[in-house]
Design an enzyme around this catalytic site. Structure first.
Site, PDB file in Angstrom:
ATOM      1  N   ASP A  12       5.872  10.260  -6.972  1.00  0.00           N
ATOM      2  CA  ASP A  12       4.523  10.153  -6.447  1.00  0.00           C
ATOM      3  C   ASP A  12       4.085  11.581  -6.084  1.00  0.00           C
ATOM      4  O   ASP A  12       4.926  12.460  -5.871  1.00  0.00           O
ATOM      5  CB  ASP A  12       4.555   9.258  -5.196  1.00  0.00           C
ATOM      6  CG  ASP A  12       3.250   9.275  -4.443  1.00  0.00           C
ATOM      7  OD1 ASP A  12       2.202   9.020  -5.073  1.00  0.00           O
ATOM      8  OD2 ASP A  12       3.268   9.555  -3.232  1.00  0.00           O
ATOM      9  N   MET A  13       2.775  11.793  -6.011  1.00  0.00           N
ATOM     10  CA  MET A  13       2.279  13.137  -5.718  1.00  0.00           C
ATOM     11  C   MET A  13       1.865  13.303  -4.248  1.00  0.00           C
ATOM     12  O   MET A  13       2.532  13.984  -3.489  1.00  0.00           O
ATOM     13  CB  MET A  13       1.120  13.480  -6.667  1.00  0.00           C
ATOM     14  CG  MET A  13       1.579  13.584  -8.117  1.00  0.00           C
ATOM     15  SD  MET A  13       0.231  13.869  -9.292  1.00  0.00           S
ATOM     16  CE  MET A  13      -0.275  15.529  -8.845  1.00  0.00           C
ATOM     17  N   ASP A  14       0.772  12.654  -3.846  1.00  0.00           N
ATOM     18  CA  ASP A  14       0.241  12.836  -2.484  1.00  0.00           C
ATOM     19  C   ASP A  14       1.181  12.208  -1.456  1.00  0.00           C
ATOM     20  O   ASP A  14       1.547  11.043  -1.562  1.00  0.00           O
ATOM     21  CB  ASP A  14      -1.147  12.215  -2.388  1.00  0.00           C
ATOM     22  CG  ASP A  14      -2.114  12.887  -3.349  1.00  0.00           C
ATOM     23  OD1 ASP A  14      -2.559  14.002  -3.048  1.00  0.00           O
ATOM     24  OD2 ASP A  14      -2.386  12.303  -4.413  1.00  0.00           O
ATOM     25  N   THR A  46       1.603   8.385 -10.267  1.00  0.00           N
ATOM     26  CA  THR A  46       0.613   8.650  -9.224  1.00  0.00           C
ATOM     27  C   THR A  46      -0.559   7.683  -9.262  1.00  0.00           C
ATOM     28  O   THR A  46      -0.826   7.065 -10.294  1.00  0.00           O
ATOM     29  CB  THR A  46       0.101  10.111  -9.362  1.00  0.00           C
ATOM     30  OG1 THR A  46      -0.890  10.375  -8.371  1.00  0.00           O
ATOM     31  CG2 THR A  46      -0.513  10.377 -10.731  1.00  0.00           C
ATOM     32  N   GLY A  47      -1.249   7.573  -8.140  1.00  0.00           N
ATOM     33  CA  GLY A  47      -2.494   6.815  -8.104  1.00  0.00           C
ATOM     34  C   GLY A  47      -3.669   7.624  -8.619  1.00  0.00           C
ATOM     35  O   GLY A  47      -4.738   7.082  -8.901  1.00  0.00           O
ATOM     36  N   LYS A 174       2.986   0.945 -10.585  1.00  0.00           N
ATOM     37  CA  LYS A 174       3.791   2.102 -11.002  1.00  0.00           C
ATOM     38  C   LYS A 174       5.074   1.678 -11.729  1.00  0.00           C
ATOM     39  O   LYS A 174       5.488   2.324 -12.685  1.00  0.00           O
ATOM     40  CB  LYS A 174       4.102   3.001  -9.807  1.00  0.00           C
ATOM     41  CG  LYS A 174       2.867   3.734  -9.293  1.00  0.00           C
ATOM     42  CD  LYS A 174       3.229   4.766  -8.234  1.00  0.00           C
ATOM     43  CE  LYS A 174       1.992   5.468  -7.697  1.00  0.00           C
ATOM     44  NZ  LYS A 174       2.335   6.534  -6.732  1.00  0.00           N
ATOM     45  N   ASP A 197       5.747   7.293  -0.811  1.00  0.00           N
ATOM     46  CA  ASP A 197       5.484   7.165   0.626  1.00  0.00           C
ATOM     47  C   ASP A 197       4.576   5.989   0.982  1.00  0.00           C
ATOM     48  O   ASP A 197       4.414   5.688   2.157  1.00  0.00           O
ATOM     49  CB  ASP A 197       4.851   8.455   1.162  1.00  0.00           C
ATOM     50  CG  ASP A 197       3.430   8.655   0.654  1.00  0.00           C
ATOM     51  OD1 ASP A 197       2.534   8.885   1.473  1.00  0.00           O
ATOM     52  OD2 ASP A 197       3.202   8.573  -0.560  1.00  0.00           O
ATOM     53  N   SER A 198       3.953   5.336  -0.023  1.00  0.00           N
ATOM     54  CA  SER A 198       2.932   4.321   0.284  1.00  0.00           C
ATOM     55  C   SER A 198       3.180   3.013  -0.449  1.00  0.00           C
ATOM     56  O   SER A 198       4.094   2.917  -1.277  1.00  0.00           O
ATOM     57  CB  SER A 198       1.544   4.858  -0.078  1.00  0.00           C
ATOM     58  OG  SER A 198       1.223   5.982   0.719  1.00  0.00           O
ATOM     59  N   ASN A 200       1.657   1.698  -2.876  1.00  0.00           N
ATOM     60  CA  ASN A 200       1.593   1.763  -4.339  1.00  0.00           C
ATOM     61  C   ASN A 200       2.879   2.311  -4.962  1.00  0.00           C
ATOM     62  O   ASN A 200       3.031   2.295  -6.181  1.00  0.00           O
ATOM     63  CB  ASN A 200       0.352   2.539  -4.827  1.00  0.00           C
ATOM     64  CG  ASN A 200       0.349   4.001  -4.432  1.00  0.00           C
ATOM     65  OD1 ASN A 200       1.134   4.449  -3.595  1.00  0.00           O
ATOM     66  ND2 ASN A 200      -0.565   4.758  -5.028  1.00  0.00           N
TER      67      ASN A 200
END
Length: 247
Positions: A12-14, A46-47, A174, A197-198, A200
């Site tokens: 994941d990115m953010d 990523t989202g 994902k 972290d989330s 998604n």
């Protein structure tokens, strides 16, 4: 070296790879390069839409596949689309109406563009839609919107922050994107390390061989992960690569 026969790292990115000011730390960059030199593919899941990912792909010189908009698009390599899962324009109109009704901030990814409360599109039918999102700091209102959307039974509902909701077509997440990437290379999902972290990120954290929650992850994500690393500000991605791939 490589304790679990891992072949792929899905990041994941953010809130995960990126620091709060949206940078890749020197530690994370070095660890990713070392993993790639060790023959491990490192990819983003990523989202974000592809237009908000490309600069990082170039910066890190990644050539691996990419999963964008929570699985709505899968790229076999930068610039090469493998699959796309669209939301019906009629659903976009209904979600937009709900956003207006509750007076929330909202955004939506269409193929090639992103729209939001300040810049909406009149010709909804003329676009191919990938994802719709709501942001609202009133938790009760956000929950009311979520319950309503959930009752329609057609969405994968997640978040990338406690105050938002993200909607993709049912079954698109994902993990479904990472699964497609595994099929491209003949890998098993057990050979993947997934970090996030989330909400998604939950699908891939649960389905991959090693599911990693960041130290700053939502509590629900931490509860479902195999391992919890340090936060995105403390180079948690690098820690896992060092521990499970390079040590």
């Amino acid at each position: 070296m490589n304790k679990g026969n891992y072949k792929l790292i899905a990041l994941d990115m953010d809130g995960t790879l990126l620091t709060e000011d949206k940078k890749v730390s020197e530690e994370n960059r070095a660890a990713i390069q070392a993993a790639e030199q060790a023959g491990i593919k490192v990819m983003f899941a990523t989202g974000r839409g592809i237009q908000n990912v490309e600069a990082y792909i170039e910066e890190l010189k990644l050539e691996a596949p990419i999963v964008t908009v929570n699985g709505g698009e899968v790229w076999s390599a930068p610039g090469k689309l493998h699959s796309r899962a669209l939301l019906e324009p009629a659903l976009i109109k209904e979600m937009h109406a709900l956003a207006i009704e509750y007076d929330t901030w909202y955004w939506a990814y269409a193929v090639g563009d992103i729209y939001n409360k300040e810049r909406w599109v009149e010709q909804v039918d003329a676009r191919q839609w990938l994802k719709f999102g709501y942001y609202y700091e009133d938790a009760a209102c956000l929950q009311a919107i979520r319950s309503k959307l959930d009752s329609w039974g057609v969405f994968e509902i997640t978040n990338s922050h406690p105050a938002n909701l993200e909607l993709n077509p049912k079954g698109i997440h994902k993990a479904s994107g990472v699964r497609q990437v595994c099929e491209m290379f003949g890998y098993d999902m057990s050979q993947v390390i997934a970090m996030g972290d989330s909400q998604n990120d939950i699908s891939m954290i649960r389905e991959c061989g090693l599911g990693v929650a960041m130290g700053n992850a939502q509590e629900e994500v931490k509860a479902l992960a195999d391992v919890i690393t340090t936060s995105n500000e403390e180079h948690g991605v690098a820690r896992i690569i060092e521990q499970y791939i390079l040590s």
